[in-house]
Motif scaffolding. Structure first.
Motif, PDB file in Angstrom:
ATOM      1  N   GLY A  83     -36.150 -24.528 -48.254  1.00  0.00           N
ATOM      2  CA  GLY A  83     -34.619 -24.327 -48.902  1.00  0.00           C
ATOM      3  C   GLY A  83     -33.703 -24.281 -47.661  1.00  0.00           C
ATOM      4  O   GLY A  83     -32.881 -25.255 -47.504  1.00  0.00           O
ATOM      5  N   SER A  84     -33.971 -23.609 -46.598  1.00  0.00           N
ATOM      6  CA  SER A  84     -33.205 -23.406 -45.306  1.00  0.00           C
ATOM      7  C   SER A  84     -33.143 -24.703 -44.824  1.00  0.00           C
ATOM      8  O   SER A  84     -32.182 -25.219 -44.299  1.00  0.00           O
ATOM      9  N   ILE A  85     -34.333 -25.613 -44.478  1.00  0.00           N
ATOM     10  CA  ILE A  85     -34.316 -26.895 -43.961  1.00  0.00           C
ATOM     11  C   ILE A  85     -33.561 -27.575 -44.778  1.00  0.00           C
ATOM     12  O   ILE A  85     -32.443 -28.370 -44.186  1.00  0.00           O
ATOM     13  N   LEU A  86     -33.491 -27.898 -45.960  1.00  0.00           N
ATOM     14  CA  LEU A  86     -32.810 -28.493 -47.072  1.00  0.00           C
ATOM     15  C   LEU A  86     -31.238 -28.332 -46.741  1.00  0.00           C
ATOM     16  O   LEU A  86     -30.417 -29.338 -46.623  1.00  0.00           O
ATOM     17  N   VAL A  87     -30.778 -26.916 -46.718  1.00  0.00           N
ATOM     18  CA  VAL A  87     -29.437 -26.727 -46.627  1.00  0.00           C
ATOM     19  C   VAL A  87     -28.999 -27.218 -45.341  1.00  0.00           C
ATOM     20  O   VAL A  87     -27.833 -27.567 -45.132  1.00  0.00           O
ATOM     21  N   ILE A  88     -29.723 -27.064 -44.085  1.00  0.00           N
ATOM     22  CA  ILE A  88     -29.185 -27.277 -42.975  1.00  0.00           C
ATOM     23  C   ILE A  88     -28.920 -28.610 -42.776  1.00  0.00           C
ATOM     24  O   ILE A  88     -27.893 -29.136 -42.326  1.00  0.00           O
ATOM     25  N   VAL A  89     -29.784 -29.567 -43.132  1.00  0.00           N
ATOM     26  CA  VAL A  89     -29.255 -30.976 -42.997  1.00  0.00           C
ATOM     27  C   VAL A  89     -28.580 -31.475 -44.148  1.00  0.00           C
ATOM     28  O   VAL A  89     -28.113 -32.600 -44.360  1.00  0.00           O
ATOM     29  N   GLY A  90     -28.340 -30.653 -45.183  1.00  0.00           N
ATOM     30  CA  GLY A  90     -27.363 -30.923 -46.406  1.00  0.00           C
ATOM     31  C   GLY A  90     -28.158 -32.113 -47.143  1.00  0.00           C
ATOM     32  O   GLY A  90     -27.440 -33.043 -47.829  1.00  0.00           O
ATOM     33  N   PHE A  91     -29.255 -32.092 -47.612  1.00  0.00           N
ATOM     34  CA  PHE A  91     -30.107 -32.799 -48.339  1.00  0.00           C
ATOM     35  C   PHE A  91     -30.276 -32.247 -49.776  1.00  0.00           C
ATOM     36  O   PHE A  91     -31.064 -31.037 -49.590  1.00  0.00           O
TER      37      PHE A  91
END
Length: 154
Positions: A83-91
């Motif tokens: 979830g954090s990776i998706l939030v960081i890249v905005g996907f």
């Protein structure tokens, strides 16, 4: 009465006007959302990575407040890292925020026998940031925005 004039007064007024224009612009709001996504994403990512590093120790002591048994820790790691990776890249930002919001509600209100601000402060802080991002969206500095722009162009 005579007005006192300082040298550079006009340039400072122009600077203030430019600063206010930027601070009230959509550009500033998008930069703020980008900063918030990067900040909260990186901070939560550190929690997930720490759980991966200490998996053997945590697997025997990790709380199970909603009855998922052995799957609680791996699911939390998936939520915190993925979830954090998706939030960081905005996907898929809003979709990624749903399990993060749920996990912070569980951490804040169900993990400890009695609710206290001392134990729930950090999950509540994350929860507040996640709710703001959920309501505002990821902004223009995100993969979501680029995909939406490409999809609507057709």
């Amino acid at each position: 009465m005579r007005e006192v004039s300082f040298s550079g007064a006009k340039s400072s007024n122009k600077f203030i006007q430019m600063a206010l224009t930027f601070l009230l612009s959509e550009c500033c709001a998008n930069v703020a959302r980008l900063f918030l996504r990067l900040f909260v994403g990186i901070m939560m990512l550190t929690h997930g990575i720490a759980k991966i590093e200490n998996f053997d120790t945590l697997s025997t002591t990790f709380p199970n407040p909603i009855g998922l048994g052995n799957m609680t820790l791996p699911l939390i790691i998936l939520v915190e890292v993925g979830g954090s990776i998706l939030v960081i890249v905005g996907f898929l930002t809003r979709l990624a925020l749903v399990p993060l919001i749920f996990s912070m509600i569980v951490a804040a209100f169900l993990t400890f026998p009695t609710f206290s601000l001392a134990t729930s402060e950090l999950p509540l802080m994350y929860l507040g940031i996640y709710v703001v991002l959920f309501l505002t969206g990821p902004g223009k500095c995100s993969i979501d925005y680029l995909l939406d722009k490409a999809y609507n162009r057709q």
